[in-house]
Design a protein around this motif. Structure first.
Motif, PDB file in Angstrom:
ATOM      1  N   HIS A  94      -0.221   6.354   1.704  1.00 25.34           N
ATOM      2  CA  HIS A  94       0.518   5.486   2.619  1.00 25.34           C
ATOM      3  C   HIS A  94       1.856   5.072   1.998  1.00 25.34           C
ATOM      4  CE1 HIS A  94       1.136   2.556   5.834  1.00 25.34           C
ATOM      5  NE2 HIS A  94       1.496   1.701   4.896  1.00 25.34           N
ATOM      6  N   ALA A 100       5.160  -3.581  -1.079  1.00 23.96           N
ATOM      7  CA  ALA A 100       5.349  -4.662  -0.107  1.00 23.96           C
ATOM      8  C   ALA A 100       5.400  -6.032  -0.767  1.00 23.96           C
ATOM      9  CB  ALA A 100       4.237  -4.636   0.934  1.00 23.96           C
ATOM     10  N   ARG A 101       4.955  -6.121  -2.001  1.00 25.64           N
ATOM     11  CA  ARG A 101       4.944  -7.407  -2.699  1.00 25.64           C
ATOM     12  C   ARG A 101       5.826  -7.376  -3.946  1.00 25.64           C
ATOM     13  NH1 ARG A 101       0.333  -6.625  -0.117  1.00 25.64           N
ATOM     14  NH2 ARG A 101      -0.692  -8.368   0.948  1.00 25.64           N
ATOM     15  N   PRO A 168      -6.068  -4.998   2.009  1.00 22.57           N
ATOM     16  CA  PRO A 168      -5.906  -6.070   2.991  1.00 22.57           C
ATOM     17  C   PRO A 168      -4.895  -5.802   4.100  1.00 22.57           C
ATOM     18  CG  PRO A 168      -5.802  -6.939   0.746  1.00 22.57           C
ATOM     19  CD  PRO A 168      -5.788  -5.448   0.631  1.00 22.57           C
ATOM     20  N   ASP A 169      -3.785  -5.124   3.797  1.00 18.10           N
ATOM     21  CA  ASP A 169      -2.703  -5.043   4.774  1.00 18.10           C
ATOM     22  C   ASP A 169      -3.053  -4.138   5.945  1.00 18.10           C
ATOM     23  OD1 ASP A 169       0.100  -5.248   2.386  1.00 18.10           O
ATOM     24  OD2 ASP A 169      -1.506  -6.636   2.904  1.00 18.10           O
ATOM     25  N   GLN A 170      -3.486  -2.903   5.665  1.00 14.96           N
ATOM     26  CA  GLN A 170      -3.845  -2.009   6.767  1.00 14.96           C
ATOM     27  C   GLN A 170      -5.068  -2.543   7.496  1.00 14.96           C
ATOM     28  OE1 GLN A 170      -2.059   0.742   7.963  1.00 14.96           O
ATOM     29  NE2 GLN A 170      -0.609  -0.224   6.564  1.00 14.96           N
ATOM     30  N   ALA A 172      -5.832  -5.676   7.987  1.00 17.48           N
ATOM     31  CA  ALA A 172      -5.347  -6.719   8.880  1.00 17.48           C
ATOM     32  C   ALA A 172      -4.646  -6.127  10.100  1.00 17.48           C
ATOM     33  CB  ALA A 172      -4.393  -7.648   8.130  1.00 17.48           C
ATOM     34  N   LEU A 173      -3.861  -5.086   9.892  1.00 11.78           N
ATOM     35  CA  LEU A 173      -3.142  -4.452  11.003  1.00 11.78           C
ATOM     36  C   LEU A 173      -4.100  -3.810  11.995  1.00 11.78           C
ATOM     37  CD1 LEU A 173      -0.174  -2.902   9.014  1.00 11.78           C
ATOM     38  CD2 LEU A 173       0.034  -4.564  10.865  1.00 11.78           C
ATOM     39  N   PHE A 174      -5.084  -3.080  11.498  1.00  9.75           N
ATOM     40  CA  PHE A 174      -6.046  -2.443  12.393  1.00  9.75           C
ATOM     41  C   PHE A 174      -6.858  -3.488  13.149  1.00  9.75           C
ATOM     42  CE2 PHE A 174      -6.289   2.198  12.052  1.00  9.75           C
ATOM     43  CZ  PHE A 174      -5.331   2.433  11.087  1.00  9.75           C
ATOM     44  N   ALA A 176      -5.773  -6.570  13.870  1.00 12.99           N
ATOM     45  CA  ALA A 176      -4.860  -7.171  14.852  1.00 12.99           C
ATOM     46  C   ALA A 176      -4.644  -6.252  16.040  1.00 12.99           C
ATOM     47  CB  ALA A 176      -3.522  -7.493  14.184  1.00 12.99           C
TER      48      ALA A 176
END
Lengths: 377, 177
Positions: A94, A100-101, A168-170, A172-174, A176
């Motif tokens: 990815h 991102a941080r 955590p990020d993907q 959270a996106l999936f 949402a």
């Protein structure tokens, strides 16, 4: 440069997923239909609607797991230090996990390219030659490119690695996006399917020009055909008419000179999503015609989850393992036939394979489709 | 990519963002909180319009036109905002779901222009446009496409929605018309 038309043989492979470590763990889980979904413990999910994924409990960092599978695949292929040093790496991911941080807002930040370069360096490979970030067709695109490079005589050997670890990020996106299955089960092609679940998937394969493989080393399978197309239909939904994926399948079969009735298995992309699975069923019918009625189909995402950028390679490894064993994996979670998916889905128990040719399909946002056709050695 | 000693592809059309005096790209419906996808869409549209005038692309080439999107940064603004929301238990808008991968804006361009060839997104290992053109070369040599739209795009963290610049090149094996 070598003569063109080189055949791409698979000489080494390695994989880790929630099914366990190593190819045999993948095959065992696939044949048993043992879905590996469990509550997420890796990061906080109390604010998520769905809190389940297929995670490997002792997974290390993405970089460490990629290093492990590359080394294992290279070892199975019997590559010497010198051979590894002249072998390029294609990587599907990815992005860099820390990008991102990254706290240095003025600096360029770490990239997936750096991840690839570091991986090549750590594993003694001859540098990174391509990094694919096209979501769920990243790994399969890398394999298609590797096979093309060998066919065209540009290289005799390539290592392809791909990986995603549930983070955590993907997640959270999936969540949402309401894409995750609220019932905690992935049911590809089934009635009452509710969506996908994410899963760990880190794999590596060694692809070599078949006539350049040294005596005494085994060619496990060949990538005999590949096809890549776009739906040109929607930003993220597949074309319900399946035309784009059908063209990819036809292209893969045509490249290999294989007729649909010679196909022994389809490892489907099917994620357990209502419209996507139905679109894939239409595409299969378009491409394979009446022969589809005699081709067993299963989606191993039903046991290992959707490994996003890692999915295509994990599923290729499983397809090769299944064809070599003569036993085809179960499509777990199946409750009954959806009239929109009239396929011969493998349920309840593994099926014997009638031929050595298997197709593995992947599709992604943007209408991207890939079809890889493998022939067991 | 390894062993690419082949001749350079023919450039059929090209476009850049930003152009003189340009600052903020037009809003792209369905894509929010970052300039990444709007810039990709704008520069791709300009390039394809320079070749085909208006969408869709001619049937003779449409199905055989691939899209290759190359970016080292990716949608950094989008990814950073998602990370911040995750870390602070903030709300994540559902539109961010599909725009978190570059495929989606590539799919937008493909849908608008009817392009049915492969969709490939890459992180470059050297010069971004050169990386994209090498991918294009491989797709064409392998018979997967006849024309390739290569978009090289990079974003920095300037501003809440990032500052993005991009270049698009439509390339093929053949002669410029």
């Amino acid at each position: 440069m070598r003569d063109p038309a080189g055949r791409a043989g698979l000489t080494g492979m390695a994989a880790v997923s929630a099914l366990g470590r190593g190819p045999q763990a993948q095959l065992a889980g696939g044949l048993a239909g043992a879905a590996a979904f469990r509550p997420v413990r890796r990061f906080p999910v109390e604010h998520r609607r769905v809190r389940i994924a297929a995670t490997l409990p002792d997974a290390g960092t993405l970089a460490d797991e990629l290093t492990g599978v590359v080394r294992e695949a290279a070892a199975q292929a019997g590559l010497t230090t010198a051979e590894r040093a002249e072998t390029p790496l294609l990587l599907a991911v990815h992005g860099h996990p820390e990008a991102a941080r990254w706290s240095d807002v003025d600096g360029p930040g770490p990239t997936a390219g750096q991840l690839a370069a570091d991986l090549a360096d750590r594993t003694g490979l001859g540098g990174a030659a391509g990094v694919y970030t096209c979501a769920c067709v990243s790994a399969s695109s890398a394999v298609a490119d590797a096979a093309a490079m060998i066919r065209l005589g540009r290289t005799d050997r390539v290592v392809v690695a791909a990986g995603y670890l549930v983070e955590p990020d993907q997640f959270a996106l999936f969540d949402a996006g309401r894409a995750l299955a609220a019932d905690g089960v992935v049911r590809p092609f089934s009635v009452d399917r509710r969506g996908l679940l994410l899963g760990d998937g880190v794999s590596a394969v060694v692809l070599e020009r078949v006539d350049a493989v040294p005596a005494g080393r085994e060619v496990l399978a060949e990538v005999v055909g590949w096809g890549r197309t776009g739906d040109a239909y929607h930003v993220c939904q597949p074309d319900p008419d399946g035309a784009g994926l059908a063209r990819a399948i036809t292209s893969a079969l045509g490249r290999a000179g294989i007729e649909p009735d010679q196909l022994g298995y389809v490892n489907a992309n099917a994620t357990g999503t209502a419209f996507s699975d139905a679109a894939e069923a239409v595409a299969l019918r378009r491409a394979l015609g009446p022969a589809l009625d005699r081709v067993p189909v299963s989606s191993t995402k039903s046991v290992h989850g959707h490994a996003l950028e890692g999915s295509g390679l994990l599923e290729l490894v499983l397809t090769v393992l299944a064809l070599r064993s003569g036993k085809l994996p179960v499509n777990a979670g199946y409750l009954g036939q959806d009239p929109a998916c009239p396929l011969d889905v493998i349920v309840a128990a593994p099926r014997s394979s009638a031929s050595g040719y298997g197709l593995t399909l992947n599709s992604a946002f943007g209408g991207a489709n890939t079809a890889l056709l493998v022939g067991a050695a | 990519m390894t062993g690419t000693a082949a001749a350079a592809l023919t450039v059929l059309a090209e476009a850049n963002w930003p152009g003189p005096g340009e600052d903020t790209p037009a809003q792209l419906p369905g894509f929010v909180q970052s300039t990444f996808s709007p810039v990709v869409a704008e520069v791709a549209n300009r390039c394809l319009a320079a070749r085909h005038e208006a969408p869709p692309a001619p049937a003779a080439v449409a199905d055989r036109t691939a899209i290759v999107l190359v970016s080292a940064s990716g949608d950094l603004a989008g990814a950073t905002q998602v990370a911040a929301a995750v870390d602070t238990d903030g709300r994540i808008g559902p539109l961010l779901f599909y725009q978190s991968v570059p495929n989606s804006v590539a799919g937008h361009v493909a849908t608008r222009w009817g392009l049915g060839g492969p969709v490939v997104c890459r992180c470059p290992l050297g010069d971004p446009l050169a990386d994209g053109m090498a991918q294009a070369r491989l797709l064409i040599d392998d018979g997967a496409a006849d024309e390739v739209l290569v978009v090289a795009v990079e974003q920095t963290r300037d501003g809440a929605e990032g500052t993005t610049h991009a270049r698009a090149v439509l390339a093929s094996e053949g002669e410029r018309r």
